[in-house]
Design a protein around this motif. Structure first.
Motif, short mmCIF file in Angstrom:
data_model
loop_
_atom_site.label_atom_id
_atom_site.label_comp_id
_atom_site.label_asym_id
_atom_site.label_seq_id
_atom_site.Cartn_x
_atom_site.Cartn_y
_atom_site.Cartn_z
N ALA A 84 0.84 -1.20 0.00
CA ALA A 84 0.00 0.00 0.00
C ALA A 84 0.87 1.24 0.00
O ALA A 84 2.03 1.22 0.45
N SER A 85 0.31 2.35 -0.50
CA SER A 85 1.05 3.60 -0.50
C SER A 85 1.14 4.13 0.93
O SER A 85 0.25 3.92 1.75
N VAL A 86 2.23 4.86 1.19
CA VAL A 86 2.45 5.41 2.53
C VAL A 86 2.62 6.91 2.40
O VAL A 86 3.44 7.39 1.63
N ARG A 87 1.83 7.64 3.14
CA ARG A 87 1.90 9.10 3.08
C ARG A 87 3.18 9.61 3.72
O ARG A 87 3.75 8.97 4.61
N GLN A 88 3.63 10.74 3.25
CA GLN A 88 4.80 11.38 3.84
C GLN A 88 4.39 12.10 5.12
O GLN A 88 3.28 12.60 5.25
N ARG A 89 5.30 12.15 6.06
CA ARG A 89 5.04 12.86 7.31
C ARG A 89 6.01 14.03 7.42
O ARG A 89 7.09 13.93 7.96
N ARG A 90 5.63 15.16 6.79
CA ARG A 90 6.49 16.34 6.81
C ARG A 90 6.28 17.12 8.11
O ARG A 90 5.29 16.96 8.81
N THR A 91 7.21 18.04 8.31
CA THR A 91 7.06 18.94 9.45
C THR A 91 5.82 19.78 9.26
O THR A 91 5.59 20.34 8.18
N GLY A 92 4.99 19.88 10.24
CA GLY A 92 3.75 20.63 10.16
C GLY A 92 2.56 19.77 9.82
O GLY A 92 1.46 20.29 9.64
N ALA A 93 2.76 18.45 9.76
CA ALA A 93 1.64 17.58 9.43
C ALA A 93 0.53 17.65 10.46
O ALA A 93 -0.63 17.39 10.16
N ASP A 94 0.90 18.03 11.67
CA ASP A 94 -0.12 18.11 12.72
C ASP A 94 -1.10 19.26 12.47
O ASP A 94 -2.15 19.33 13.10
N LEU A 95 -0.75 20.15 11.53
CA LEU A 95 -1.66 21.25 11.19
C LEU A 95 -2.73 20.82 10.22
O LEU A 95 -3.73 21.51 10.04
N VAL A 96 -2.55 19.68 9.56
CA VAL A 96 -3.54 19.18 8.61
C VAL A 96 -4.69 18.56 9.41
O VAL A 96 -4.47 17.72 10.28
#
Length: 963
Positions: A883-895
């Protein structure tokens, strides 16, 4: 108040602070007669001027020590004729306050709580009374107070800083527990000591001048010098000696003022006694008899008893009282119109010194007769007082019986230290003679009193005294009852083998044909001892004993024993049949209601509500029990429910609320020293940390748990299963999980747990199935127990069932089991997502369930919860299944969580936000400093992820979502 300017300033400062809401404590320390009481009286006057409530009580050395006497006097001084203030903060504490003022208590109230709970009740009462201007509590002669009073005072001193309460206590400067308390409080900066030192030469002259109503320079120098030398600067001695000089005519008022007549001859302290004797000699014989009887009774005395002993009519009594007041020997005692007190504590002692031994014995006997006639049954303090009077009258046998009765009453009221003191005295009188049954009565009451004070070693050493009673001819039944009492003490002390030894001795004395009324208490104590004794078969043996006790107790009947045994049976049945457990608790509830045992009833209701919570995860019943316990004043039950609710909130995943609940409960039960509840609260704190993968905080909580003997407590399996194993799983530390499971297996084998959420009936079964250590036989054995049907456990059991069914290619059944697991676990979010993460790989391998959706949901949950190892493991498994895996960039908690669950990245969310402004791609590119092609790429991805048909629809979706 000559020479006390500095102390008066300190008192006034403390009063002003208390008046404004910042309390404190002042200990007025000095020798007898130095002026401590007068300074305390001045404090009361100034407090009244400030509009503060004033309560006054006093300790006493005359007569036996009466539990809580100073506190009772203090409350009566303010509340005589008044009911308990109507305030919700006092409602649960009303039964405890009933120990001090019986009319505030409730019918059939039980006082099983600690002294600290009583102290908290007094603190809250004073805070309520001082709410509108402050409250002053004056305790005079604290060195003569009982141990229970001192415990309450120490608690008050430590907790009044932020209350509108000032505690002022007077203490003689001689070795005593009260003086130790004052110095300890001073070192902790919770109380200040004001030393009252002897007066200097000039101050003595000023005091004498004030007494003689002249200027200091009008006092004959020889008088001031002599009084200064002979009194050592003690104000009380100065006044008494000055009174003797005037009464004897050695100091007389003339035309030109006061002058010395003849030679000044003064002795101290004999002069004090003579001065008082001189004053009493001026009274009529009836007046002297009145004062003598008053001194026999104590520093304060009731007129009804004195009148009965002296045998005078009301008119003569009033006349003699007025004469005593005029002679400055006695004065009315404010708490009640029928009570009088000696002006100084030493006055009563001086009066007693004038009596011959035979006179004192005769008066003591007559006073005892009068009290018994006027107060049938000797309620309250009268029992201990009459015991002292009988002893002084030369009747040690009756004194012993009364001391035993007083000791039992003190223990029932929670005054264990006073009970021990009274019963020790009774034992001293009974040793070496007397009725062997009386000696047995003393021992029977002394054993639980010693246990309540924590003197377990001394209590267990009394086994020799028990054997001596056997040699003196005490019957086998009484000896068996005493051995059972010793077994109870051993159980409280955690010395289970010693307790079982005493049970064995009791059974030998009873023999095989003993009546139920004798065997039922033995079996009940044996059941509790067996349940707490580490052994593999303890639950089966304890069950058999409790069942036998129930049958016998109901046949006699013995309602207290029956109620205890039914509750024990309910606890034991909980693991294998919840319906049976509920039936046992319901029977206990019926017995408690029928025989008016309110505390045992509330415990039965608590356990019924606990069963319902375990079965369904519903805490409504617990909340209702808490309200009922609060209404009854069952404070211990209230905090027990608080601890359970805090743990449930942790399992429900509401960590912010749980953190506050745990902190509040820990603060309260630590303050009240409720150790067993504290251990459970500390486990809730450890579980809270473990479920957030916060190992350092978990270890701190478990270290505190161990400090309270957690390693040897029944709660230990919970510490492993709910905390250590769970934390290791979230950390993805397979080796640590293996070690913790091995430890749990050893603990469970040596001492099977009665805490059924610890793991063996749920989480451990799932882990064993996943690891191949368990198959259908092991599964069926565990899943067949009632504990496995408890909602927390049921979640893990159904997942284990799904795994086994999936391996057997029974796909539909596996998916049904997985659905049942999700239904059970939905209220436990952390456990729910952990379970799905654990079974996802099996589900994908055997083609059942929706492994990808489970892993995405778990990854999102653990990412938001900042449990990085678990979130990372979910991402790794997603890659593993393709399965595809999303990236976890800095600031992801704002999404926002909904968009993040759809796989929206941080950069895509930036485009999404600007889309809501309804601007074209080129403007978006300029705004975000990216190329138009990149914007087109992100918009295309957003259309797919959000399932929107067009850019216009996506724009409207963005507007709605962001709004």
């Amino acid at each position: 108040m000559v020479g006390r300017d500095e102390q008066i300033d300190r008192v006034e400062q403390a009063l002003r602070k208390a008046n404004s809401g910042h309390g404190g404590a002042l200990f007025l320390v000095g020798e007898a007669g130095i002026g401590k009481t007068r300074l305390a009286m001045l404090a009361a006057e100034k407090a009244a001027e400030l509009g503060m409530r004033v309560l006054r009580g006093r300790g006493s050395t005359i007569g036996p020590m009466v539990p809580f006497r100073p506190l009772t006097e203090a409350l009566l001084s303010l509340f005589r004729g008044r009911s308990l203030p109507e305030d919700s903060a006092l409602t649960p504490y009303r039964p405890m306050l009933g120990r001090l003022v019986p009319e505030w208590g409730q019918p059939h109230a039980q006082h099983g709580d600690s002294l600290v709970v009583l102290a908290e009740a007094v603190l809250r009462l004073l805070a309520v009374e001082g709410r509108d201007g402050g409250c002053l509590l004056v305790l005079d002669d604290l060195q003569d107070a009982d141990a229970e009073t001192l415990a309450v005072v120490e608690y008050l001193v430590d907790n009044v800083e932020y209350q509108p309460i000032l505690v002022v206590a007077t203490i003689r400067e001689e070795p005593s527990a009260a003086l130790d308390l004052a110095h300890s409080a001073n070192r902790r900066h919770t109380g200040d000591i004001l030393h009252l030192t002897p007066l200097g030469r000039a101050e003595v002259a000023a005091l004498v001048a004030a007494c003689l109503a002249v200027e200091p320079d009008a006092v004959p120098p020889s008088v001031a010098d002599r009084l200064f030398a002979d009194s050592a600067g003690n104000p009380f001695f100065i006044e008494e000696l000055l009174h003797a000089l005037v009464s004897s005519g050695m100091l007389a008022r003339g035309v030109h003022g006061w002058r010395v007549v003849g030679e000044l001859r003064v002795e101290v302290p004999a002069a004090l006694v003579r001065g008082i004797a001189h004053r009493t000699d001026r009274l009529r014989p009836q007046g002297r008899a009145l004062l003598a009887v008053g001194a026999i009774l104590g520093h304060r005395f009731p007129l009804s008893v004195v009148q009965q002993v002296v045998g005078i009519d009301d008119r003569t009594l009033l006349a003699q009282l007025q004469a005593g007041i005029a002679a400055q020997l006695i004065m009315p005692d404010e708490p009640g119109p029928d009570w009088y007190t000696f002006r100084h504590p030493l006055t009563a002692e001086a009066l007693l010194a004038q009596l011959t031994p035979s006179d004192r014995a005769q008066l003591s006997g007559r006073a005892a007769d009068a009290v018994e006639e006027l107060h049938p049954g000797l309620p309250g303090q009268w029992c201990a007082l009459v015991a002292a009077l009988r002893l002084a009258a030369g009747d040690p046998e009756r004194a012993t019986l009364l001391l035993v009765d007083a000791g039992r009453r003190a223990l029932a009221a929670g005054a264990a230290s006073s009970a021990v003191a009274l019963l020790d005295r009774a034992r001293e009188l009974s040793i070496g003679g007397g009725d062997v049954e009386v000696r047995a009565d003393v021992l029977e009451s002394l054993l639980p009193a010693l246990a309540e004070t924590g003197a377990f070693k001394r209590a267990l050493e009394l086994v020799d005294a028990l054997d001596e009673l056997g040699g003196a001819g005490l019957g086998a039944l009484r000896r068996a009852a005493l051995h059972t009492q010793l077994a109870k003490v051993a159980h409280s002390a955690g010395r289970w083998s010693d307790g079982l030894t005493q049970i064995q001795k009791a059974r030998m004395l009873l023999g095989p044909d003993a009546a139920d009324e004798h065997t039922a208490p033995v079996d009940t104590v044996a059941a509790f001892l067996t349940l707490d004794s580490p052994s593999p078969g303890r639950t089966r043996i304890a069950t058999d004993l409790a069942r036998r006790a129930v049958v016998a107790a109901e046949r006699v009947p013995l309602p207290l024993v029956a109620c205890q045994a039914w509750q024990l049976l309910g606890t034991l049945a909980r693991g294998h049949d919840l319906d049976e457990s509920n039936e046992c608790f319901s029977r206990a509830n019926l017995v408690a209601e029928e025989h008016q045992l309110p505390i045992l009833r509330i415990y039965a209701l608590l356990r019924l509500a606990g069963n319902h919570c375990l079965a369904d995860g519903d805490t409504t019943g617990l909340e209702r029990v808490r309200q009922e316990a609060y209404r009854l004043g069952a404070v211990t039950v209230v905090y027990t429910v608080d601890a359970i609710l805090a743990m449930q909130t942790v399992l429900f995943g509401d960590y912010a609320t749980a953190g506050q609940q745990v902190a509040d409960a820990e603060r309260a039960v630590t303050k009240l020293h409720l150790v067993s509840i504290l251990r459970y609260v500390l486990l809730a704190r450890a579980t809270l940390a473990a479920h957030q993968a916060n190992r350092p905080e978990m270890e701190r909580a478990l270290a505190e748990f161990d400090r309270w003997d957690g390693a040897h407590s029944p709660e230990l399996p919970l510490a492993i299963g709910l905390a250590r194993v769970f934390c290791a799983l979230l950390e993805e530390d397979a080796e640590q999980v293996r070690l913790e499971l091995a430890h749990a297996a050893v603990v469970e084998k040596e001492n099977p747990s009665t805490f059924h959420l610890a793991g063996p009936h749920g989480l451990y079964l799932l882990l064993d199935v996943l690891a191949g250590r368990a198959d259908w036989p092991q599964f069926n054995e565990v899943a067949g127990a009632a504990a496995s049907r408890m909602r927390w456990n049921r979640h893990f059991v159904e997942l284990a069932r799904a795994v086994l069914l999936g391996r057997a290619c029974r796909i539909a059944e596996a998916e049904a089991a997985a659905a049942a697991a999700r239904e059970a676990g939905e209220c436990f979010p952390t456990a729910y997502h952990l379970g799905l993460r654990l079974v996802a790989e099996e589900a994908d391998a055997h083609r059942w369930g929706d492994a990808e959706a489970w892993l995405r949901g778990a990854e999102e949950y653990f990412y938001r919860a900042a449990v990085a190892p678990a979130a990372s493991a979910c991402r790794a498994l997603l890659r593993q299944i393709g399965a595809s895996v999303r990236q976890r960039r800095t600031g992801a908690d704002l999404v926002p969580g909904g968009l993040r669950a759809l796989g929206v990245t941080v950069r895509e969310y930036e485009v999404f936000q600007v889309l809501a402004e309804r601007i074209p791609n080129k403007t978006i590119a300029t705004r975000l400093h990216i190329s138009p092609r990149t914007v087109e790429k992100h918009v295309a991805s957003l259309l797919v992820k959000t399932s929107q048909p067009s850019r216009t629809a996506l724009t409207e979706y963005a507007v709605r979502t962001l709004r």
